[in-house]
Design a protein around this motif. Structure first.
Motif, PDB file in Angstrom:
ATOM      1  N   PRO A 280      -2.942  53.993 -68.283  1.00  0.00           N
ATOM      2  CA  PRO A 280      -1.555  54.091 -67.812  1.00  0.00           C
ATOM      3  C   PRO A 280      -1.240  53.271 -66.563  1.00  0.00           C
ATOM      4  O   PRO A 280      -0.087  52.895 -66.355  1.00  0.00           O
ATOM      5  CB  PRO A 280      -1.384  55.586 -67.545  1.00  0.00           C
ATOM      6  CG  PRO A 280      -2.344  56.244 -68.474  1.00  0.00           C
ATOM      7  CD  PRO A 280      -3.530  55.329 -68.520  1.00  0.00           C
ATOM      8  N   HIS A 281      -2.239  52.976 -65.715  1.00  0.00           N
ATOM      9  CA  HIS A 281      -1.980  52.189 -64.496  1.00  0.00           C
ATOM     10  C   HIS A 281      -2.268  50.710 -64.696  1.00  0.00           C
ATOM     11  O   HIS A 281      -2.138  49.924 -63.747  1.00  0.00           O
ATOM     12  CB  HIS A 281      -2.821  52.722 -63.334  1.00  0.00           C
ATOM     13  CG  HIS A 281      -4.296  52.473 -63.478  1.00  0.00           C
ATOM     14  ND1 HIS A 281      -5.058  53.092 -64.433  1.00  0.00           N
ATOM     15  CD2 HIS A 281      -5.139  51.637 -62.797  1.00  0.00           C
ATOM     16  CE1 HIS A 281      -6.312  52.686 -64.341  1.00  0.00           C
ATOM     17  NE2 HIS A 281      -6.379  51.797 -63.354  1.00  0.00           N
ATOM     18  N   GLN A 282      -2.653  50.317 -65.914  1.00  0.00           N
ATOM     19  CA  GLN A 282      -3.026  48.936 -66.193  1.00  0.00           C
ATOM     20  C   GLN A 282      -1.894  48.206 -66.922  1.00  0.00           C
ATOM     21  O   GLN A 282      -1.447  48.645 -67.982  1.00  0.00           O
ATOM     22  CB  GLN A 282      -4.305  48.895 -67.027  1.00  0.00           C
ATOM     23  CG  GLN A 282      -5.515  49.475 -66.305  1.00  0.00           C
ATOM     24  CD  GLN A 282      -6.729  49.578 -67.203  1.00  0.00           C
ATOM     25  OE1 GLN A 282      -6.622  49.555 -68.428  1.00  0.00           O
ATOM     26  NE2 GLN A 282      -7.900  49.685 -66.589  1.00  0.00           N
ATOM     27  N   ILE A 283      -1.438  47.096 -66.354  1.00  0.00           N
ATOM     28  CA  ILE A 283      -0.302  46.339 -66.882  1.00  0.00           C
ATOM     29  C   ILE A 283      -0.791  44.985 -67.390  1.00  0.00           C
ATOM     30  O   ILE A 283      -1.434  44.252 -66.633  1.00  0.00           O
ATOM     31  CB  ILE A 283       0.760  46.116 -65.788  1.00  0.00           C
ATOM     32  CG1 ILE A 283       1.263  47.445 -65.235  1.00  0.00           C
ATOM     33  CG2 ILE A 283       1.921  45.288 -66.318  1.00  0.00           C
ATOM     34  CD1 ILE A 283       2.175  47.297 -64.028  1.00  0.00           C
ATOM     35  N   PRO A 284      -0.511  44.629 -68.642  1.00  0.00           N
ATOM     36  CA  PRO A 284      -0.866  43.279 -69.097  1.00  0.00           C
ATOM     37  C   PRO A 284      -0.024  42.234 -68.368  1.00  0.00           C
ATOM     38  O   PRO A 284       1.181  42.424 -68.167  1.00  0.00           O
ATOM     39  CB  PRO A 284      -0.560  43.310 -70.596  1.00  0.00           C
ATOM     40  CG  PRO A 284       0.399  44.431 -70.779  1.00  0.00           C
ATOM     41  CD  PRO A 284       0.086  45.435 -69.715  1.00  0.00           C
ATOM     42  N   THR A 285      -0.649  41.154 -67.949  1.00  0.00           N
ATOM     43  CA  THR A 285       0.095  40.115 -67.214  1.00  0.00           C
ATOM     44  C   THR A 285       1.226  39.545 -68.060  1.00  0.00           C
ATOM     45  O   THR A 285       2.245  39.111 -67.515  1.00  0.00           O
ATOM     46  CB  THR A 285      -0.852  38.991 -66.769  1.00  0.00           C
ATOM     47  OG1 THR A 285      -1.560  38.480 -67.906  1.00  0.00           O
ATOM     48  CG2 THR A 285      -1.854  39.514 -65.746  1.00  0.00           C
ATOM     49  N   LEU A 286       1.056  39.538 -69.372  1.00  0.00           N
ATOM     50  CA  LEU A 286       2.127  39.060 -70.245  1.00  0.00           C
ATOM     51  C   LEU A 286       3.393  39.889 -70.067  1.00  0.00           C
ATOM     52  O   LEU A 286       4.507  39.376 -70.181  1.00  0.00           O
ATOM     53  CB  LEU A 286       1.661  39.103 -71.708  1.00  0.00           C
ATOM     54  CG  LEU A 286       2.708  38.746 -72.774  1.00  0.00           C
ATOM     55  CD1 LEU A 286       3.264  37.353 -72.550  1.00  0.00           C
ATOM     56  CD2 LEU A 286       2.110  38.865 -74.169  1.00  0.00           C
ATOM     57  N   ALA A 287       3.239  41.192 -69.772  1.00  0.00           N
ATOM     58  CA  ALA A 287       4.399  42.056 -69.582  1.00  0.00           C
ATOM     59  C   ALA A 287       5.205  41.625 -68.359  1.00  0.00           C
ATOM     60  O   ALA A 287       6.436  41.765 -68.332  1.00  0.00           O
ATOM     61  CB  ALA A 287       3.961  43.510 -69.439  1.00  0.00           C
ATOM     62  N   VAL A 288       4.522  41.089 -67.335  1.00  0.00           N
ATOM     63  CA  VAL A 288       5.228  40.608 -66.143  1.00  0.00           C
ATOM     64  C   VAL A 288       6.085  39.400 -66.509  1.00  0.00           C
ATOM     65  O   VAL A 288       7.253  39.304 -66.119  1.00  0.00           O
ATOM     66  CB  VAL A 288       4.234  40.259 -65.021  1.00  0.00           C
ATOM     67  CG1 VAL A 288       4.978  39.721 -63.794  1.00  0.00           C
ATOM     68  CG2 VAL A 288       3.405  41.481 -64.641  1.00  0.00           C
TER      69      VAL A 288
END
Length: 396
Positions: A280-288
């Motif tokens: 839940p605290h991990q964001i794919p850089t593609l999402a940015v």
């Protein structure tokens, strides 16, 4: 409209000035037009029309304004930036063709939040102000009031921007997973007041531009909101998520003054096609990349319907624990990125949405780059100014 104004003898006023012809390009910087631009910016905006002769400050007849070349247009834009302090942003130059051979040119000067604007004349700076059909120089008390208005307007604008940010962040509930949050607000002190004609068409336009900027990828918060189920909210329209409580839950708001807000649950997205998910605290850089593109495209779509000048933009991450950013297909630990402090500081930019959507991707790249730089990544991987041709069936 110009022909009608001449036929009716429309007079100059605090928003309109008639000029017979453009001055020679080399003389534009030293002409009184610079003073007039600053005067309108200090008074809430206005229009200067070249190609109309005047009698007693009323439109008296058509006159050929002269040729507006690309070089002359660049000169006008350069002068509004260099010869006025602070610069007047967002001046539009419009060439108006005529079937009679009498060309016209209009300068559209927006209301400015940065007044008073000063010009240098006779070895001193002065602040011109448009009052009715005349221009006068501001006195000390007027200057004091103008500066006070600027600073107070900036304070109120900052509060309004953060209120949008806080509201749209709370809508996505960052307590159980990291949320990307964005807000944008026009800097003009006299923003648009009429509601959007069609929220769905505005968001659809932004969605198409986002896909184009991302190379056809259908992965952004605008894919996860219900554009056809907008609901009234305080001063605008709210777009609910397609799938409430989903790991890609998204929310959007389009306000009547031209402001926008966007949030997207970005922690816990799918890691790859195997169905595995990030924590839940991990964001794919593609999402940015995708979020920055969607936010900027939404600003462009809203501003395109009714131009509102420059926008202040903020993009942040809200999370219950320090967020991590992961290259989508990289195995840990090489694909894991964090900020130096463990916290993500919201990034701020000011953008001019008046450029076309082919050029405006640069603003999305700037936003994404600032966000990714904070966690040690040099640049976006899915946003680039080298775009394929703009789709021919787009009508805007």
């Amino acid at each position: 409209m110009i022909d009608d104004a001449v036929a009716q003898g429309i007079g100059e006023n605090d928003e309109l000035d008639w000029k017979t012809a453009l001055p020679p390009e080399k003389e534009f910087r030293e002409s009184d037009i610079v003073k007039d631009i600053a005067a309108f910016a200090n008074a809430g905006g206005g229009i200067i029309v070249f190609g109309v002769s005047e009698t007693n400050k009323a439109a008296g007849g058509r006159h050929d304004a002269g040729e507006l070349t690309e070089g002359y247009e660049r000169t006008i834009r350069r002068v509004t930036m260099a010869a006025i302090t602070p610069p007047v942003f967002g001046v539009e130059v419009v060439a108006i063709p005529s079937t009679t051979g009498a060309r016209a040119v209009a300068l559209l000067i927006p209301a400015s939040p940065d007044g008073p604007h000063l010009v240098y004349r006779n070895d001193q700076f002065g602040a011109p102000l448009r009052t009715g059909a005349d221009t006068h120089w501001m006195k000390e008390r007027e200057l004091e009031a103008a500066y006070r208005s600027r600073f107070e307007g900036a304070r109120r604008g900052e509060e309004a921007l953060h209120q949008i940010y806080d509201d749209i962040a709370a809508a996505a509930d960052p307590s159980d997973r990291a949320v990307l949050v964005g807000a944008a607000r026009p800097r003009s002190r006299r923003p648009r007041s009429e509601p959007l004609e069609s929220v769905a068409s505005t968001v659809d336009r932004a969605q198409l531009v986002t896909r184009w900027w991302l190379g056809g990828l259908k992965y952004s918060p605008l894919e996860d909101v219900e554009m056809y189920q907008a609901r009234p909210t305080l001063g605008g329209q709210y777009l609910p998520p397609k799938s409430p409580n989903d790991y890609r839950e998204a929310h959007a708001v389009l306000l009547d003054d031209g402001s926008v807000g966007l949030s997207w649950r970005a922690g816990g997205h799918e890691r790859d096609k195997s169905g595995r998910h990030h924590e839940p605290h991990q964001i794919p850089t593609l999402a940015v990349d995708a979020f920055a593109a969607a936010l900027v495209a939404l600003i462009h779509a809203v501003a395109g319907e009714s131009p509102a000048g420059d926008y202040d933009v903020i993009l942040g991450v809200e999370a219950a624990m320090p967020p991590e950013f992961h290259d989508r297909n990289a195995a840990p630990p090489s694909g894991v990125h964090r900020s130096l402090s463990g916290r993500f500081r919201p990034v701020r930019v000011t953008v001019d949405p008046s450029v076309n959507d082919t050029q405006f991707i640069s603003a999305a790249i700037d936003v994404a780059t600032l966000a990714l730089n904070q966690v040690g990544i040099k640049k976006p991987t899915n946003l680039d100014t080298m775009l394929p041709p703009r789709p021919a069936n787009w009508t805007w």
